[in-house]
Every structure is written in C-alpha cells, then in structure tokens.
Design a protein around this motif. Structure first.
Motif, PDB file in Angstrom:
ATOM      1  N   ILE A   1     -24.494   5.804  10.891  1.00  0.00           N
ATOM      2  CA  ILE A   1     -23.301   5.955  11.546  1.00  0.00           C
ATOM      3  C   ILE A   1     -22.860   4.930  12.455  1.00  0.00           C
ATOM      4  O   ILE A   1     -23.779   4.256  13.511  1.00  0.00           O
ATOM      5  N   TYR A   2     -21.815   4.233  12.263  1.00  0.00           N
ATOM      6  CA  TYR A   2     -21.516   3.144  12.993  1.00  0.00           C
ATOM      7  C   TYR A   2     -19.742   2.767  12.972  1.00  0.00           C
ATOM      8  O   TYR A   2     -19.614   2.721  11.705  1.00  0.00           O
ATOM      9  N   PRO A   3     -19.180   2.689  14.294  1.00  0.00           N
ATOM     10  CA  PRO A   3     -18.023   2.635  13.878  1.00  0.00           C
ATOM     11  C   PRO A   3     -17.434   1.371  13.356  1.00  0.00           C
ATOM     12  O   PRO A   3     -15.964   1.351  12.739  1.00  0.00           O
ATOM     13  N   GLY A   4     -18.053   0.374  13.157  1.00  0.00           N
ATOM     14  CA  GLY A   4     -17.802  -1.052  12.526  1.00  0.00           C
ATOM     15  C   GLY A   4     -17.518  -0.697  11.159  1.00  0.00           C
ATOM     16  O   GLY A   4     -17.048  -1.821  10.431  1.00  0.00           O
ATOM     17  N   LEU A   5     -18.341   0.198  10.566  1.00  0.00           N
ATOM     18  CA  LEU A   5     -18.360   0.486   9.033  1.00  0.00           C
ATOM     19  C   LEU A   5     -16.945   1.118   8.639  1.00  0.00           C
ATOM     20  O   LEU A   5     -16.409   2.076   9.285  1.00  0.00           O
ATOM     21  N   GLU A   6     -16.385   0.699   7.454  1.00  0.00           N
ATOM     22  CA  GLU A   6     -15.127   1.115   7.193  1.00  0.00           C
ATOM     23  C   GLU A   6     -15.014   2.808   6.886  1.00  0.00           C
ATOM     24  O   GLU A   6     -13.891   3.236   7.306  1.00  0.00           O
ATOM     25  N   GLU A   7     -16.013   3.331   6.580  1.00  0.00           N
ATOM     26  CA  GLU A   7     -16.136   4.673   6.033  1.00  0.00           C
ATOM     27  C   GLU A   7     -16.371   5.365   7.497  1.00  0.00           C
ATOM     28  O   GLU A   7     -16.044   6.695   7.396  1.00  0.00           O
ATOM     29  N   HIS A   8     -16.398   4.801   8.555  1.00  0.00           N
ATOM     30  CA  HIS A   8     -16.377   5.545   9.814  1.00  0.00           C
ATOM     31  C   HIS A   8     -15.217   6.183  10.117  1.00  0.00           C
ATOM     32  O   HIS A   8     -13.951   5.767  10.047  1.00  0.00           O
ATOM     33  N   PRO A   9     -14.971   7.612  10.498  1.00  0.00           N
ATOM     34  CA  PRO A   9     -13.530   8.377  10.554  1.00  0.00           C
ATOM     35  C   PRO A   9     -12.935   7.613  11.469  1.00  0.00           C
ATOM     36  O   PRO A   9     -11.567   7.802  11.457  1.00  0.00           O
ATOM     37  N   GLN A  10     -13.331   6.770  12.600  1.00  0.00           N
ATOM     38  CA  GLN A  10     -12.459   6.272  13.510  1.00  0.00           C
ATOM     39  C   GLN A  10     -12.284   4.874  13.752  1.00  0.00           C
ATOM     40  O   GLN A  10     -12.231   4.381  14.483  1.00  0.00           O
ATOM     41  N   HIS A  11     -12.801   4.171  12.331  1.00  0.00           N
ATOM     42  CA  HIS A  11     -13.105   2.981  12.354  1.00  0.00           C
ATOM     43  C   HIS A  11     -11.652   2.165  12.532  1.00  0.00           C
ATOM     44  O   HIS A  11     -11.568   1.169  13.416  1.00  0.00           O
ATOM     45  N   ALA A  12     -10.461   2.449  11.770  1.00  0.00           N
ATOM     46  CA  ALA A  12      -9.323   2.187  12.293  1.00  0.00           C
ATOM     47  C   ALA A  12      -8.620   2.107  13.467  1.00  0.00           C
ATOM     48  O   ALA A  12      -8.196   1.359  14.094  1.00  0.00           O
ATOM     49  N   LEU A  13      -9.066   3.569  14.310  1.00  0.00           N
ATOM     50  CA  LEU A  13      -8.644   3.672  15.489  1.00  0.00           C
ATOM     51  C   LEU A  13      -9.199   2.744  16.546  1.00  0.00           C
ATOM     52  O   LEU A  13      -8.417   2.261  17.407  1.00  0.00           O
ATOM     53  N   LEU A  14     -10.729   2.627  16.310  1.00  0.00           N
ATOM     54  CA  LEU A  14     -11.241   1.590  17.111  1.00  0.00           C
ATOM     55  C   LEU A  14     -10.794   0.227  17.192  1.00  0.00           C
ATOM     56  O   LEU A  14     -10.689  -0.311  18.116  1.00  0.00           O
ATOM     57  N   LYS A  15     -10.576  -0.033  15.793  1.00  0.00           N
ATOM     58  CA  LYS A  15     -10.238  -1.671  15.683  1.00  0.00           C
ATOM     59  C   LYS A  15      -8.733  -1.569  16.451  1.00  0.00           C
ATOM     60  O   LYS A  15      -8.590  -2.554  16.776  1.00  0.00           O
ATOM     61  N   SER A  16      -7.898  -0.525  16.327  1.00  0.00           N
ATOM     62  CA  SER A  16      -6.633  -0.728  16.914  1.00  0.00           C
ATOM     63  C   SER A  16      -6.701  -0.749  18.421  1.00  0.00           C
ATOM     64  O   SER A  16      -5.659  -1.583  19.082  1.00  0.00           O
ATOM     65  N   MET A  17      -7.734  -0.262  19.065  1.00  0.00           N
ATOM     66  CA  MET A  17      -8.022  -0.276  20.547  1.00  0.00           C
ATOM     67  C   MET A  17      -8.444  -1.363  21.100  1.00  0.00           C
ATOM     68  O   MET A  17      -8.513  -1.832  22.323  1.00  0.00           O
TER      69      MET A  17
END
Length: 250
Positions: free
Chosen positions: A131-147
């Motif tokens: 589980i890591y937000p940097g992995l594309e399959e993380h549910p909030q990956h795109a959200l974190l990338k945008s913020m």
C-alpha cells in the motif's frame, strides 16, 4: 494521509464543503511535510507532530500549530489562550535545534520519498501486497499527484500487508535482527527505517471489528523508510530477510 492505511483526503473539496458551511478545516500533515502544502489547498489550520519527519532525529518531542495570526494570537492570549493557560510552550533549546534542522527538511523528504517509491515498486514485483500512494493502483494516486508539490514524490511511508500478525512479526524480526534493514518502533520520520505492526501497536486501542472497518489488516506492517546506507544496500537486506523468512516457513 491517514495512519496507517495511507488513505489520502481530498483537501480542496473538503475545504470547499466546510467553508460553504462556515466550518474551519484543520489538517494534520505529519505524514507529508513538503509533499503537501494544505494551506495552499484550502486548509485553515495545519498541525504537525514535529517529533517525526521535521525533527528527523527521533530525539525531540514537539508539535506545531500553523494558522492565521488571529488564531495564533488568540491561543497566546494572556487570560484565555490555551497556550498560556495549559502551558504547551516549546523549550527554547528544542526550538533552536529544530531551526537548525528545518533548512535540510526538503532534502531529507526527497530521499525518504524516493526510496519509498523504489521499495514499493520492487516489493510489488516480488508479489507482496503493498500500500503506497505512489503506486498507480492506489485509490487516491491521481488525487495525491494533483495536490502534491512537484519533485517531492508521494511520501516516505509505505505499508506491507502480510496477512497475519504472526507473519508480520516474523518479517520484522528478520528485517531487524538478521539483516539490519530497519528497527521495530512505533515512531516515523527517522533516518533509519522504522517498522511496526499497526493492529497490535499504534491502532491497538481499536477492537477487531473497528480495525476491520478501518481497513487495518492484522498483518499490516507500516514502514517509515529511512535514508541511511545506500538504497541498494538496504534493498539487499530486505531481500535477504524475506528469503530467510521463506526458508524458516518451509
């Protein structure tokens, strides 16, 4: 980012909803200093456990409340301010030591985040549940990338779900005592990698049903990735510990 499941809150949307109702937004940014700037995303107040990434040395107990001068001044009010009445005033020596560390916080966070991303990617390739937000399959990956602030990555913390508490503890035992990959501790933000089984440590006050609802597996290992040693040296230690664990299992 939530502890320990690393869910990422949509700060702009939550702030917009709260402000529409006249409610102040407070964000705990302990897990992601430099990575996120909540005040720029709409938060009214940002708090940090300074003992973690900002200190970086696991030797200071401190916290910070950041907000508009009107709020801070009201907290410092001589007659009614909680800072004056309750006394949580930072020791001058601690404040000075922190002022010496903050200038290199950005460098430290970049390395924490870089190694966490590399390790998460490699652990995933080994077939581990990461589980890591940097992995594309993380549910909030795109959200974190945008913020997130550019060039600071996705945070220095990752989680491995080993399924059971017994398997989690065995892995941590090998990582600490056999290969010296990291240390078992409930803190985070240190220059050494720190590991804990959240369900039986930092989230142990929750019962089994509450942990399940929160998505905290019994075998969830939270890792605060450090930057001591070289990246390849640490990865080799991780692989050796994992191999040793499989050998003892078989």
């Amino acid at each position: 980012m939530s502890n320990p499941t690393l869910h990422v809150a949509d700060i702009p949307t939550l702030s917009s909803m709260a402000h529409h109702k006249g409610v102040k937004v407070v964000v705990d940014n302990t897990f992601a200093p430099m990575v996120l700037s909540p005040a720029r995303l709409g938060a009214d107040v940002v708090v940090h456990s300074v003992s973690k990434f900002i200190s970086g040395g696991a030797d200071i107990i401190a916290g910070a409340v950041c907000g508009p001068s009107s709020l801070i001044n009201s907290m410092m009010d001589l007659h009614q301010g909680p800072l004056m009445i309750l006394g949580p005033t930072m020791n001058a020596k601690v404040a000075f030591e922190l002022s010496e560390r903050i200038p290199h916080l950005s460098l430290r966070m970049k390395e924490h985040c870089h190694r966490a991303m590399v390790f998460a990617t490699r652990m995933k390739k080994l077939g581990l549940k990461v589980i890591y937000p940097g992995l594309e399959e993380h549910p909030q990956h795109a959200l974190l990338k945008s913020m997130a602030n550019k060039d600071y990555g996705f945070g220095g913390i990752l989680c491995l779900d080993m399924g059971t508490e017994e398997r989690a503890n065995r892995l941590m035992h090998h990582l600490q005592n056999c290969t010296q990959f990291g240390l078992m501790a409930v803190s985070l933000g240190y220059y050494e990698t720190l590991m804990s089984c959240s369900g039986s440590s930092t989230s142990s006050e929750m019962n089994a049903e509450e942990r399940e609802l929160a998505g905290i597996s019994p075998g969830l290992v939270r890792m605060s990735i450090g930057y001591s040693g070289t990246l390849e040296q640490r990865w080799s230690q991780f692989e050796k510990a994992l191999a040793r664990m499989h050998q003892t299992t078989n």
